[in-house]
Scaffold this motif. Sequence first.
Motif, PDB file in Angstrom:
ATOM      1  N   UNK A 268       0.826  -1.213   0.000  1.00  0.00           N
ATOM      2  CA  UNK A 268       0.000   0.000   0.000  1.00  0.00           C
ATOM      3  C   UNK A 268       0.858   1.260   0.000  1.00  0.00           C
ATOM      4  N   UNK A 269       1.906   1.292   0.820  1.00  0.00           N
ATOM      5  CA  UNK A 269       2.764   2.469   0.873  1.00  0.00           C
ATOM      6  C   UNK A 269       3.495   2.707  -0.428  1.00  0.00           C
ATOM      7  N   UNK A 270       3.971   1.626  -1.049  1.00  0.00           N
ATOM      8  CA  UNK A 270       4.661   1.733  -2.330  1.00  0.00           C
ATOM      9  C   UNK A 270       3.720   2.265  -3.407  1.00  0.00           C
ATOM     10  N   UNK A 271       2.518   1.740  -3.473  1.00  0.00           N
ATOM     11  CA  UNK A 271       1.545   2.170  -4.483  1.00  0.00           C
ATOM     12  C   UNK A 271       1.207   3.646  -4.290  1.00  0.00           C
ATOM     13  N   UNK A 272       0.986   4.053  -3.038  1.00  0.00           N
ATOM     14  CA  UNK A 272       0.637   5.450  -2.771  1.00  0.00           C
ATOM     15  C   UNK A 272       1.749   6.391  -3.222  1.00  0.00           C
ATOM     16  N   UNK A 273       2.989   6.035  -2.878  1.00  0.00           N
ATOM     17  CA  UNK A 273       4.105   6.913  -3.207  1.00  0.00           C
ATOM     18  C   UNK A 273       4.290   7.024  -4.728  1.00  0.00           C
ATOM     19  N   UNK A 274       4.330   5.874  -5.406  1.00  0.00           N
ATOM     20  CA  UNK A 274       4.556   5.890  -6.856  1.00  0.00           C
ATOM     21  C   UNK A 274       3.408   6.602  -7.566  1.00  0.00           C
ATOM     22  N   UNK A 275       2.173   6.387  -7.099  1.00  0.00           N
ATOM     23  CA  UNK A 275       1.014   7.005  -7.737  1.00  0.00           C
ATOM     24  C   UNK A 275       1.046   8.526  -7.567  1.00  0.00           C
ATOM     25  N   UNK A 276       1.478   8.999  -6.382  1.00  0.00           N
ATOM     26  CA  UNK A 276       1.498  10.438  -6.114  1.00  0.00           C
ATOM     27  C   UNK A 276       2.669  11.130  -6.816  1.00  0.00           C
ATOM     28  N   UNK A 277       3.704  10.390  -7.140  1.00  0.00           N
ATOM     29  CA  UNK A 277       4.886  10.991  -7.744  1.00  0.00           C
ATOM     30  C   UNK A 277       5.117  10.457  -9.162  1.00  0.00           C
ATOM     31  N   UNK A 278       4.032  10.068  -9.792  1.00  0.00           N
ATOM     32  CA  UNK A 278       4.158   9.479 -11.118  1.00  0.00           C
ATOM     33  C   UNK A 278       4.555  10.541 -12.136  1.00  0.00           C
ATOM     34  N   UNK A 279       5.613  10.221 -12.888  1.00  0.00           N
ATOM     35  CA  UNK A 279       6.058  11.101 -13.961  1.00  0.00           C
ATOM     36  C   UNK A 279       5.918  10.384 -15.281  1.00  0.00           C
ATOM     37  N   UNK A 280       6.621  10.862 -16.298  1.00  0.00           N
ATOM     38  CA  UNK A 280       6.548  10.185 -17.606  1.00  0.00           C
ATOM     39  C   UNK A 280       7.082   8.758 -17.537  1.00  0.00           C
ATOM     40  N   UNK A 281       8.018   8.511 -16.631  1.00  0.00           N
ATOM     41  CA  UNK A 281       8.540   7.148 -16.424  1.00  0.00           C
ATOM     42  C   UNK A 281       8.652   6.889 -14.928  1.00  0.00           C
ATOM     43  N   UNK A 282       8.651   5.622 -14.558  1.00  0.00           N
ATOM     44  CA  UNK A 282       8.902   5.244 -13.169  1.00  0.00           C
ATOM     45  C   UNK A 282       9.636   3.914 -13.178  1.00  0.00           C
ATOM     46  N   UNK A 283      10.227   3.525 -12.047  1.00  0.00           N
ATOM     47  CA  UNK A 283      10.996   2.272 -12.035  1.00  0.00           C
ATOM     48  C   UNK A 283      10.139   1.065 -12.406  1.00  0.00           C
ATOM     49  N   UNK A 284      10.780   0.066 -12.995  1.00  0.00           N
ATOM     50  CA  UNK A 284      10.125  -1.231 -13.183  1.00  0.00           C
ATOM     51  C   UNK A 284       9.859  -1.801 -11.797  1.00  0.00           C
TER      52      UNK A 284
END
Length: 358
Positions: A268-284
């Motif tokens: 849940x924490x990982x999803x929240x962080x990546x979703x809130x800081x999503x840019x044109x690319x994100x880590x695999x």
Amino acid sequence: MKPGRDTPLNPTVNDIARVAQVSLATVDRVLNERPGVRKTTVEKVNRAIADLGYVRDTAAANLARRRIYRFLFILPATNNEFVDLIEQQVNDLSQGLKRDRTQVSCLRVPAFDPMALADAINALNPAQVDGVAIFGPETPSVRDSISRLRAHDVSVVSLVSDIPSSERNAYVGIDNIAAGRTAAQLMGRFLGPVTGDVLVMTGSMLARDHLERRLGFDEVMARDFPNLTVLASLEGRDDPDLIERLLPQALASGRDILGIYSSAAGNAGLVRYIDHHRGPTHPIIIAHELTPLSRMALGGGLFDAVISQDSGHLVRSAVRIMRAHSDNAPINMAQERIRIDVYIKENLPPDPGSTTGG
């Protein structure tokens, strides 16, 4: 005695008593492995059983004795959807097992706390439980508590995370080292020949399943993908808020983090962080366990792959093994082997919670 014209087609305990020349009560003691029967008499009864080809109807015997199987699942009290799925499977299965005179229940104990787990096991009355499935860490205190149960002939199954140094009867779960190797192959192939870093997120390195996944991951990354550097594990303890606090520092460390392997199921924490800081690319991102959250992240492009195991199969297998041990019956280990499932966006199975469809 050799099979012949006088051998009954469906031998009964009466036939065993007649051939062994003992009483029905003695046959019953031998079949149920109760004390008070001389070794020579036990041998006579067992020889008669073999000669007659007697196969015991365990279900009928248990019904006659009004036996009720009592199985307990001890699960970590953690903010983890996969553990919630296991508990849901236990609750769903318990309804169908009532007709089979089987009671199945759950007990939650603090996560990553071996003393709390050992105390919970030690608090059990062996006379009131036939089998226990344990999802928890492998420590001396936990091993000792398992030994106490086994000394009272209670069957013990380690669930999801193995406790091989204990006297447990069996392990039910995927091969976690192989799961880590699988994650590494996916990560390396998704990233290709680029050079950079891979972050590993885990619940706790005290948890054997997480440790084994990391070992398998490191083995394949070092062997097949030397262009990628695997960083030290980030321990989130299945706490979404803690994970969300740790990620900014880890991702802003000046390193070129190209991939994240989440070896635990608390995402849940990982999803929240990546979703809130999503840019044109994100880590695999390679994660574990197909839960409502990871399904959403996979379908939405946040996760690239999810390595999973069937929670229903875990629970059913654990119950079958505990019951077989209680009955001294054989176990079909091929049936109980838990397979490693790999999901990407394109092969997501239908959502079991969806109300759409025919």
